[in-house]
Design a protein around this motif. Structure first.
Motif, PDB file in Angstrom:
ATOM      1  N   GLY A  70       4.680  -5.335   4.541  1.00 50.92           N
ATOM      2  CA  GLY A  70       4.431  -4.008   3.805  1.00 50.92           C
ATOM      3  C   GLY A  70       5.869  -3.286   3.171  1.00 50.92           C
ATOM      4  O   GLY A  70       6.775  -4.096   3.576  1.00 50.92           O
ATOM      5  N   PRO A  92       5.002   0.958   9.822  1.00 51.74           N
ATOM      6  CA  PRO A  92       3.698   1.508   9.396  1.00 51.74           C
ATOM      7  C   PRO A  92       3.406   0.989   8.012  1.00 51.74           C
ATOM      8  O   PRO A  92       4.204   0.518   7.082  1.00 51.74           O
ATOM      9  N   GLY A  93       2.347   0.611   7.704  1.00 52.97           N
ATOM     10  CA  GLY A  93       1.933  -0.054   6.419  1.00 52.97           C
ATOM     11  C   GLY A  93       1.846  -1.688   6.564  1.00 52.97           C
ATOM     12  O   GLY A  93       1.268  -2.373   5.540  1.00 52.97           O
ATOM     13  N   SER A  94       2.296  -2.140   7.689  1.00 56.00           N
ATOM     14  CA  SER A  94       2.038  -3.423   7.827  1.00 56.00           C
ATOM     15  C   SER A  94       0.826  -3.952   7.929  1.00 56.00           C
ATOM     16  O   SER A  94      -0.125  -3.364   8.712  1.00 56.00           O
ATOM     17  N   TYR A 126      -4.401  -2.444   9.466  1.00 57.88           N
ATOM     18  CA  TYR A 126      -3.032  -2.101   9.615  1.00 57.88           C
ATOM     19  C   TYR A 126      -2.620  -2.369  11.154  1.00 57.88           C
ATOM     20  O   TYR A 126      -3.414  -2.099  12.206  1.00 57.88           O
ATOM     21  N   ASN A 165      -0.566  -1.004  13.311  1.00 58.08           N
ATOM     22  CA  ASN A 165      -0.451   0.032  14.084  1.00 58.08           C
ATOM     23  C   ASN A 165      -1.880   0.407  14.795  1.00 58.08           C
ATOM     24  O   ASN A 165      -1.741   1.017  16.002  1.00 58.08           O
ATOM     25  N   SER A 215       1.385   7.495   9.785  1.00 53.61           N
ATOM     26  CA  SER A 215       0.858   7.072   8.357  1.00 53.61           C
ATOM     27  C   SER A 215       1.247   5.850   7.919  1.00 53.61           C
ATOM     28  O   SER A 215       2.377   5.483   8.038  1.00 53.61           O
ATOM     29  N   ASN A 216       0.279   5.152   7.433  1.00 58.20           N
ATOM     30  CA  ASN A 216       0.412   3.695   6.823  1.00 58.20           C
ATOM     31  C   ASN A 216       0.707   4.048   5.406  1.00 58.20           C
ATOM     32  O   ASN A 216       0.830   2.791   4.824  1.00 58.20           O
ATOM     33  N   THR A 217       0.525   4.930   4.736  1.00 58.16           N
ATOM     34  CA  THR A 217       1.012   5.204   3.336  1.00 58.16           C
ATOM     35  C   THR A 217       2.212   5.684   2.733  1.00 58.16           C
ATOM     36  O   THR A 217       2.649   5.565   1.664  1.00 58.16           O
TER      37      THR A 217
END
Length: 705
Positions: A186, A217-219, A226, A228, A240-242
């Motif tokens: 990510g 986050p985002g991986s 995701y 997480n 947040s993953n974005t």
């Protein structure tokens, strides 16, 4: 691993130096098949297979089958040339004349090197991808290694450089080219040699390898989820993953930081925890960390948001519980100043903190134990006499792992310092930051292993060779005042012991080019400086060859390859990491004890070329992967400035295919001995198993018991 030795001194009731033997326990040897490969060379078929560390070296022999018919019986070696040629081959293992296993039928390679087609990631805006560092692990328990590939975007950056980078991907493939999965780290993981150090090994003991690495986050894992969401901490799961935490300069100075363990078979994230420490040097926070606060004043600004020192990572794998325990992941942050070494266990379900070593001072350090309790300790005595008594400012761009003190548990070898299996200091040498490291039995007649360390830091020595268990300095030199960026230790001549050399290699500033030197005598061992990249076992003798970029050479200049063709002429190969010119991987991944080299093809940037020797050898040696020090070296090889693996024993001490027999040491100290200490400096009343330090008539001596 540790050698068994008798120290011959006038103080001991032992008359001679004892034999030194590999003692890697079977519990640390992966369950591997015979690794049979058949490499064509014209009409000749070159067969190569493994002798295992668990085989009886006296009673094990082999039969060879071509197209189902026996063509050779009771073969001693693990290499065979068939000049007739056939469509398939098998090897039958005999134990005292009785067949015990038969390999599957293996067909010859299409070429004299193996090509592995990859799924190249799509190019981004102004950048594309090439294969980079690799590792191996058996992800499905079939006894064959799979290949892990890290993809490097063409805009990857050194930590000292600004700029946005493309995402980092890690793939897994079977040796037949079958694609298994891809992890996308990510946008909140930066691309570069110092950021992603991925560890591949069987951490939970189920016979199948996992992968561990730093995530954010985002991986996204190999199942498209995701990472997480694999956490048990609700704060991590809620992140947040974005959100894009990158600055305009490409730095990532906010957001959560994770450690994730992935299934090697599916790429699925099994568990995710907070990374220790975070970028604010906090040790147990799952909340997002803010701007850097890391003692980072490298000429960019005074706000500590440069992120160079705090974003320097190393990683390794180590057996901290001894031979019957499970291995731990070792994840490190910082080495120029602050230094953190974090040991993490995996029980098959969850990652668990074991201990965290914290060296944020030159004089004292702390250890956070398994329960989160932090204890402060006084630093160890610095063997160079400098005032650097902890890991602080004593780290390298690389590291090594071995049981150097003979207690059956691994130590973390940091460069100019070392950490014991419990997270406490083992010793500090004090020569500061370095670029290269070589841990091996450099002096086979000296008890234990030795470390050759090349120093980037100016103002001290350009290099030193010290005892890996105590930090005692054996040789030092190169007072050049230069950044000594390259160096190597390898056994390249017939003389006993390793040779060592570096860019600034003399014993003083006026003898820069007096290279190489013999590790046993310190004397000059040649008039021409060899290449300073990797060592490799390639031809049929027991000495090292030199691997530099796409060339394998003997010391003295002759070029080797597959048959009579240099590797550089086969499949348009390329090495990695710019001027470092390192292979994607160099390891004994199949065939006999000689090593393979993995390079990537410049033709399409989507092919790995795997090269293996077809030179006959009369020596029969167990697979190098069943030597513990070497196997741990394959785990850490992809870390930062890649270094070659080394054995934990001196290979030329093989006699008729056998390691020298270990002789039990009997060390009775006479009254001349003033004191006995352990490695932590504690007074002992008597010798204990392992390494002891004796003070005799005012002098320090070592003895293994």
């Amino acid at each position: 691993m540790k050698k068994v030795s008798i120290l011959a001194t006038t103080l001991l009731l032992a008359a001679a130096t004892g034999l030194q033997a590999q003692v890697t326990p079977a519990s640390q040897m992966e369950k591997l098949d015979r690794g049979l490969v058949v490499i064509p060379s014209g009409t000749t078929r070159n067969l190569s297979w493994r002798l295992l560390g668990t085989d009886d070296e006296t009673k094990t022999r082999f039969n060879i089958l071509r197209d189902g018919e026996t063509i050779a019986e009771n073969v001693y070696e693990t290499f065979y040339k068939d000049y007739t040629g056939g469509s398939s081959y098998q090897v039958v293992t005999l134990a005292d004349g009785v067949p015990t296993d038969t390999t599957a039928a293996v067909t010859p390679w299409a070429k004299n090197y193996l090509t592995l087609k990859l799924q190249r990631p799509a190019a981004g805006s102004g950048y594309d991808y090439s294969p980079n560092d690799c590792s191996v692990g058996d992800v499905d328990g079939d006894g064959q290694y799979e290949i892990f590939v890290k993809w490097d975007p063409s805009n990857s950056k050194d930590n000292s450089q600004g700029g946005v980078t493309g995402n980092v991907y890690i793939d897994c493939y079977k040796l037949d080219g079958t694609f298994l999965w891809r992890v996308d780290l990510g946008k909140n993981i930066r691309a570069g040699a110092h950021y992603t150090q991925f560890q591949v090994y069987d951490y939970d003991g189920d016979g199948r390898a996992e992968m561990m690495c730093k995530t954010a986050p985002g991986s996204i894992d190999g199942k498209g989820n995701y990472v997480n969401q694999a956490a048990t901490d609700e704060k991590i799961k809620a992140a947040s993953n974005t959100k894009d935490w990158r600055t305009s300069d490409g730095r990532i100075n906010g957001g959560h930081e994770y450690l994730t363990v992935f299934s090697g078979e599916t790429g699925e994230a099994i568990h995710t925890i907070a990374y220790r420490p975070n970028r604010n040097a906090k040790y147990d926070l799952s909340e997002a960390a803010g701007t850097f606060n890391w003692d980072d004043r490298s000429g960019k600004n005074d706000k500590g948001d440069y992120g160079n020192r705090g974003e320097r990572y190393l990683a390794a794998t180590a057996y901290l519980d001894g031979p019957d325990g499970r291995p731990s992941g070792i994840f490190c942050r910082g080495y120029y100043t602050y230094a953190y070494v974090w040991a993490v266990d995996f029980d098959g379900t969850q990652l668990k903190h074991r201990w965290l070593h914290i060296s944020d001072s030159r004089t004292t350090y702390r250890v956070m134990d398994i329960n989160g309790k932090t204890t402060t300790y006084k630093g160890t005595t610095c063997t160079s006499g400098l005032s650097r008594n902890t890991m602080y400012a004593n780290g390298n761009h690389n590291m090594s792992i071995a049981d150097v003190d003979g207690d059956g548990k691994d130590e973390i070898i940091w460069g100019s310092a070392a950490v014991d299996d419990n997270g406490k200091m083992l010793y500090a040498v004090g020569f500061g930051h370095g670029d290269a490291i070589h841990l091996a039995d450099l002096d086979p007649d000296r008890p234990g292993l030795e470390l050759f360390d090349i120093h980037e830091e100016k103002g001290t020595y350009a290099w030193d060779l010290h005892d890996a268990a105590t930090g005692e300095i054996i040789w030092k030199g190169g007072q050049s005042g230069q950044d000594n960026g390259r160096g190597l230790a390898a056994d390249i001549q017939g003389a006993r012991g390793y040779e060592f050399w570096s860019a600034y290699g003399g014993f003083d500033s006026s003898s820069r080019n007096q290279n190489p030197f013999n590790a046993m005598t310190g004397k000059q061992a040649g008039s021409t400086k060899p290449s300073m990249n990797f060592r490799i076992y390639w031809d049929g003798d027991l000495q090292d060859e030199l691997l530099d970029g796409t060339a394998i050479t003997k010391y003295g200049g002759s070029t080797l390859g597959v048959g009579t063709t240099p590797i550089a002429n086969l499949g348009s190969p390329s090495s990695c990491n710019s001027t470092k010119s390192t292979p994607c991987l160099s390891a004994d991944i199949f065939g006999d004890w000689r090593e393979e080299v993995i390079l990537w093809s410049t033709t399409d940037h989507a092919t790995l070329n795997i090269y293996s020797t077809i030179t006959t050898t009369k020596y029969r040696i167990p697979t190098l992967m069943h030597d513990h020090t070497y196997r741990m070296g394959i785990c850490w090889q992809n870390t930062a400035y890649n270094q070659p693996p080394h054995l934990g024993y001196y290979l030329p001490d093989y006699v008729d295919g056998k390691l020298p027999t270990a002789v039990p040491s009997v060390a009775v100290v006479q009254q001349q001995t003033e004191r006995i200490f352990d490695l932590q400096g504690r007074r002992l009343n008597s010798l204990k198993p392992g390494l002891n330090i004796l003070r005799v008539n005012g002098k320090t001596k070592k003895v293994f018991y």
